[in-house]
Design a protein around this motif. Structure first.
Motif, PDB file in Angstrom:
ATOM      1  N   ASP A 136      13.991 -45.175  21.487  1.00  0.00           N
ATOM      2  CA  ASP A 136      14.033 -44.376  20.267  1.00  0.00           C
ATOM      3  C   ASP A 136      12.960 -43.288  20.292  1.00  0.00           C
ATOM      4  N   PRO A 137      13.347 -42.006  20.130  1.00  0.00           N
ATOM      5  CA  PRO A 137      12.359 -40.923  20.131  1.00  0.00           C
ATOM      6  C   PRO A 137      11.584 -40.795  18.826  1.00  0.00           C
ATOM      7  N   TRP A 138      11.826 -41.659  17.861  1.00  0.00           N
ATOM      8  CA  TRP A 138      11.198 -41.563  16.541  1.00  0.00           C
ATOM      9  C   TRP A 138       9.668 -41.653  16.594  1.00  0.00           C
ATOM     10  N   ARG A 139       9.112 -42.135  17.694  1.00  0.00           N
ATOM     11  CA  ARG A 139       7.662 -42.333  17.779  1.00  0.00           C
ATOM     12  C   ARG A 139       6.887 -41.023  17.655  1.00  0.00           C
ATOM     13  N   GLU A 140       7.489 -39.906  18.015  1.00  0.00           N
ATOM     14  CA  GLU A 140       6.784 -38.634  17.956  1.00  0.00           C
ATOM     15  C   GLU A 140       7.783 -37.520  17.684  1.00  0.00           C
ATOM     16  N   ILE A 141       7.268 -36.344  17.349  1.00  0.00           N
ATOM     17  CA  ILE A 141       8.136 -35.200  17.098  1.00  0.00           C
ATOM     18  C   ILE A 141       8.650 -34.695  18.442  1.00  0.00           C
ATOM     19  N   VAL A 142       9.962 -34.634  18.593  1.00  0.00           N
ATOM     20  CA  VAL A 142      10.527 -34.211  19.868  1.00  0.00           C
ATOM     21  C   VAL A 142      10.371 -32.701  20.032  1.00  0.00           C
ATOM     22  N   SER A 143      10.489 -32.238  21.264  1.00  0.00           N
ATOM     23  CA  SER A 143      10.430 -30.810  21.537  1.00  0.00           C
ATOM     24  C   SER A 143      11.507 -30.088  20.741  1.00  0.00           C
ATOM     25  N   GLY A 144      11.109 -29.050  20.014  1.00  0.00           N
ATOM     26  CA  GLY A 144      12.046 -28.305  19.184  1.00  0.00           C
ATOM     27  C   GLY A 144      12.258 -28.901  17.811  1.00  0.00           C
ATOM     28  N   GLY A 145      11.643 -30.058  17.538  1.00  0.00           N
ATOM     29  CA  GLY A 145      11.817 -30.712  16.245  1.00  0.00           C
ATOM     30  C   GLY A 145      10.758 -30.305  15.243  1.00  0.00           C
ATOM     31  N   TRP A 146      10.797 -30.956  14.066  1.00  0.00           N
ATOM     32  CA  TRP A 146       9.875 -30.637  12.979  1.00  0.00           C
ATOM     33  C   TRP A 146       9.689 -31.864  12.113  1.00  0.00           C
ATOM     34  N   GLN A 147       8.474 -32.077  11.652  1.00  0.00           N
ATOM     35  CA  GLN A 147       8.185 -33.197  10.747  1.00  0.00           C
ATOM     36  C   GLN A 147       7.742 -32.672   9.401  1.00  0.00           C
ATOM     37  N   TYR A 148       8.406 -33.140   8.336  1.00  0.00           N
ATOM     38  CA  TYR A 148       7.989 -32.785   6.979  1.00  0.00           C
ATOM     39  C   TYR A 148       6.936 -33.746   6.431  1.00  0.00           C
ATOM     40  N   ALA A 149       6.986 -34.999   6.846  1.00  0.00           N
ATOM     41  CA  ALA A 149       6.003 -35.976   6.378  1.00  0.00           C
ATOM     42  C   ALA A 149       4.599 -35.519   6.732  1.00  0.00           C
ATOM     43  N   SER A 150       3.686 -35.685   5.797  1.00  0.00           N
ATOM     44  CA  SER A 150       2.315 -35.221   6.020  1.00  0.00           C
ATOM     45  C   SER A 150       1.314 -36.366   6.069  1.00  0.00           C
ATOM     46  N   ALA A 151       1.805 -37.591   6.263  1.00  0.00           N
ATOM     47  CA  ALA A 151       0.906 -38.751   6.337  1.00  0.00           C
ATOM     48  C   ALA A 151      -0.080 -38.577   7.479  1.00  0.00           C
ATOM     49  N   GLN A 152      -1.315 -39.007   7.251  1.00  0.00           N
ATOM     50  CA  GLN A 152      -2.342 -38.874   8.276  1.00  0.00           C
ATOM     51  C   GLN A 152      -1.951 -39.625   9.546  1.00  0.00           C
ATOM     52  N   GLU A 153      -1.340 -40.785   9.388  1.00  0.00           N
ATOM     53  CA  GLU A 153      -0.819 -41.531  10.536  1.00  0.00           C
ATOM     54  C   GLU A 153       0.594 -41.970  10.219  1.00  0.00           C
ATOM     55  N   HIS A 154       1.538 -41.326  10.839  1.00  0.00           N
ATOM     56  CA  HIS A 154       2.952 -41.632  10.599  1.00  0.00           C
ATOM     57  C   HIS A 154       3.248 -43.043  11.124  1.00  0.00           C
ATOM     58  N   PRO A 155       3.929 -43.883  10.329  1.00  0.00           N
ATOM     59  CA  PRO A 155       4.214 -45.255  10.797  1.00  0.00           C
ATOM     60  C   PRO A 155       5.140 -45.289  12.002  1.00  0.00           C
ATOM     61  N   GLY A 156       5.838 -44.172  12.273  1.00  0.00           N
ATOM     62  CA  GLY A 156       6.676 -44.117  13.454  1.00  0.00           C
ATOM     63  C   GLY A 156       5.893 -44.189  14.752  1.00  0.00           C
ATOM     64  N   LEU A 157       4.590 -43.913  14.704  1.00  0.00           N
ATOM     65  CA  LEU A 157       3.764 -43.980  15.907  1.00  0.00           C
ATOM     66  C   LEU A 157       3.771 -45.370  16.534  1.00  0.00           C
ATOM     67  N   HIS A 158       4.003 -46.382  15.725  1.00  0.00           N
ATOM     68  CA  HIS A 158       3.982 -47.763  16.203  1.00  0.00           C
ATOM     69  C   HIS A 158       5.391 -48.328  16.400  1.00  0.00           C
ATOM     70  N   TRP A 159       6.398 -47.467  16.311  1.00  0.00           N
ATOM     71  CA  TRP A 159       7.793 -47.895  16.390  1.00  0.00           C
ATOM     72  C   TRP A 159       8.252 -47.829  17.847  1.00  0.00           C
ATOM     73  N   THR A 160       8.209 -48.942  18.547  1.00  0.00           N
ATOM     74  CA  THR A 160       8.556 -48.983  19.975  1.00  0.00           C
ATOM     75  C   THR A 160       9.985 -49.488  20.184  1.00  0.00           C
ATOM     76  N   TYR A 161      10.832 -49.184  19.257  1.00  0.00           N
ATOM     77  CA  TYR A 161      12.200 -49.702  19.233  1.00  0.00           C
ATOM     78  C   TYR A 161      13.044 -49.169  20.381  1.00  0.00           C
ATOM     79  N   ARG A 162      13.930 -50.012  20.885  1.00  0.00           N
ATOM     80  CA  ARG A 162      14.908 -49.611  21.890  1.00  0.00           C
ATOM     81  C   ARG A 162      16.196 -50.398  21.687  1.00  0.00           C
ATOM     82  N   GLU A 163      17.299 -49.841  22.148  1.00  0.00           N
ATOM     83  CA  GLU A 163      18.580 -50.537  22.153  1.00  0.00           C
ATOM     84  C   GLU A 163      19.042 -50.663  23.604  1.00  0.00           C
TER      85      GLU A 163
END
Length: 346
Positions: A145-172
């Protein structure tokens, strides 16, 4: 025979911890698998969806959205390239309509489309090594899952100091269907545990957070599934217009729920502000650390510090709002609005 896709196999709270520790997996029965094979598979899918797929190498993962002409989300695809085929991991209800739409849009492209769900099952995990992935073309079919970071060409609106997605190591992981029966019972976790972790990571899913009006901006999905600088595709005009000049009409929020009434909301329960409906719950779960939490879509202009309530089972459940998409999302170009004809400029 293993019953896949169960809510839980014991305690959802314990199962959350086992998942995060990389000691458990979640068999999913609400997923489907479509393969695209042929020399045009990457360039063709790139041309009709939101993410840049040209240049994917064997083993690479991506996420892309199929939008309608007005920029609304119709399908979400989790993508794995293996050098021979491009594998699309989708929710089960999307498989037939997506396969039909892709078939109609193929025209002269050298692409073969096939539903492979009968051959391959999908298993969710937060670490490698718990089950052997299928590798029909000698490349393990694991979607990271690429949710862990902003992908190339992407954009993040959330302004949290530490996005909880940083710890999301999910895979299928795609596995041969016969392999499911060999999974040890002690390694199994249910979908309730997975949902709690997904909600806490602010991770949108089309089957729950999406509806017929959803655009990617409302769910902060530009973070992982949209490339803002790629070539033209269906719905791109709306994506660019809202991002550069406009505001999404709704925004995703995390709700911390009052658990004193032991009521956990369900999808569709109304979110209220001063007894007026301002949104709806999309997902809810009991998290092992945060307690009862939910994702909800609310009107853009709902104050971020407002005391909200969720109406569930006739009970108003108090809800504290955690901002994911802020009211200021969009309008990144900073172009000042011109006064209306005949209006007074202040």
């Amino acid at each position: 025979m293993l019953e896949i896709g169960r809510d839980h196999f014991g305690s959802p709270t314990i199962e959350q911890r086992e998942l995060l520790a990389g000691r458990a997996i979640v068999p999913l029965n609400d997923r489907a698998v479509i393969s695209l094979t042929g020399p045009d598979r990457l360039t063709w899918l790139d041309s009709v969806t939101s993410q840049q797929l040209i240049g994917l190498r064997p083993g690479d993962s991506a996420e892309t959205l199929l939008l309608d002409p007005n920029g609304r989300i119709e399908h979400a695809m989790r993508v794995v390239e293996d050098g021979v085929s491009l594998w699309l991991l989708v929710d089960s209800e999307q498989a037939a309509p997506l396969e039909q739409w892709l078939g109609r849009m193929k025209f002269m492209a050298q692409v073969e489309i096939a539903d492979r769900t009968a051959e391959f099952a999908t298993v969710a995990a937060f670490a490698d090594g718990l089950i052997e992935p299928a590798a029909p073309n000698d490349v393990p079919l694991v979607w990271n899952d690429p949710w862990r970071e902003i992908v190339s060409g992407g954009w993040q609106y959330a302004s949290a100091q530490e996005h909880p997605g940083l710890h999301w190591t999910y895979r299928e992981v795609l596995v041969e269907r016969d392999a499911l029966s060999s999974i040890p019972a002690e390694r199994l976790a249910g979908t309730l545990a997975l949902e709690a972790l997904r909600i806490a990571a602010w991770r949108p899913r089309l089957a729950t957070e999406g509806d017929e009006r959803s655009i990617p901006h409302e769910l902060d999905w530009l973070r992982s599934a949209v490339h803002l600088a790629k070539g033209c595709y269906r719905g791109q005009e709306t994506v660019a217009k809202v991002h550069n000049l406009g505001r999404p009409p709704r925004r995703l929020v995390l709700l911390h729920l009052d658990g004193s009434d032991s009521v956990l909301p369900v999808h569709g329960d109304e979110v209220e502000l001063d007894d007026k409906v301002v949104g709806a719950v999309t997902s809810a779960a009991m998290h092992h650390e945060l307690g009862p939490i939910a994702l909800a879509l609310v009107r853009r202009n709902v104050p971020t510090d407002a005391a909200l309530a969720v109406r569930s089972e006739g009970i108003a459940v108090a809800a504290a709002q955690g901002v994911i998409v802020p009211p200021t999302a969009g309008a990144t170009a900073g172009v000042p609005r011109l006064p209306r004809l005949g209006g007074v400029q202040r």
